[in-house]
Design a protein around this motif. Structure first.
Motif, short mmCIF file in Angstrom:
data_model
loop_
_atom_site.label_atom_id
_atom_site.label_comp_id
_atom_site.label_asym_id
_atom_site.label_seq_id
_atom_site.Cartn_x
_atom_site.Cartn_y
_atom_site.Cartn_z
N SER A 125 -3.81 0.89 -2.58
CA SER A 125 -2.99 -0.26 -2.93
C SER A 125 -2.20 0.05 -4.20
O SER A 125 -2.53 0.97 -4.94
N LYS A 161 0.84 -1.20 0.00
CA LYS A 161 0.00 0.00 0.00
C LYS A 161 0.87 1.25 0.00
O LYS A 161 2.04 1.22 0.40
N GLU A 217 -4.82 6.12 1.73
CA GLU A 217 -4.08 4.86 1.68
C GLU A 217 -4.62 4.07 0.51
O GLU A 217 -5.80 3.73 0.47
#
Length: 114
Positions: free
Chosen positions: A107, A90, A105
């Protein structure tokens, strides 16, 4: 996969676990057929190979790099990478939303390099 002695109440207890529908066997609703040791070793070997391959993956992003969000609610926004979490795969990205920098946040699969 589980290893168990299927006597007494053990089959009933296993079937009562949420998500367990039944056992694989020769007939529907019949007794489970144990795997051969070679089958178990082959499956466990494949899992070990996948874990080794995952460790060798190169991280394609670095701190300070500009990226574009390509998936999720912030699709189309550009941002700057603040942190890279290699273990979780991430990124912490600062994106300007309504004139204010906001941390997200995301990926690795949700972003691409600009």
């Amino acid at each position: 996969m589980i290893e168990a002695n299927l006597t007494g109440e053990v089959p009933h207890v296993i079937k009562s676990i949420p998500g367990v529908i039944g056992f694989l066997g020769e007939t529907k609703g019949g007794e489970p057929v144990p795997l051969r040791l070679s089958e178990v070793n082959r499956m466990l070997g494949k899992v070990d190979e996948l874990s080794v391959k995952a460790d060798n993956i190169v991280i394609p992003f670095s701190i300070g790099e500009t990226i574009k969000v390509i998936d999720g609610p912030f699709n189309g926004f550009n941002g700057t990478i603040e942190k890279v979490n290699e273990e979780k795969r991430k990124l912490e990205v600062m994106v300007k939303i309504f004139g204010r920098k906001t941390p997200l946040e995301l990926s690795f699969m949700q972003v691409e390099k600009v």
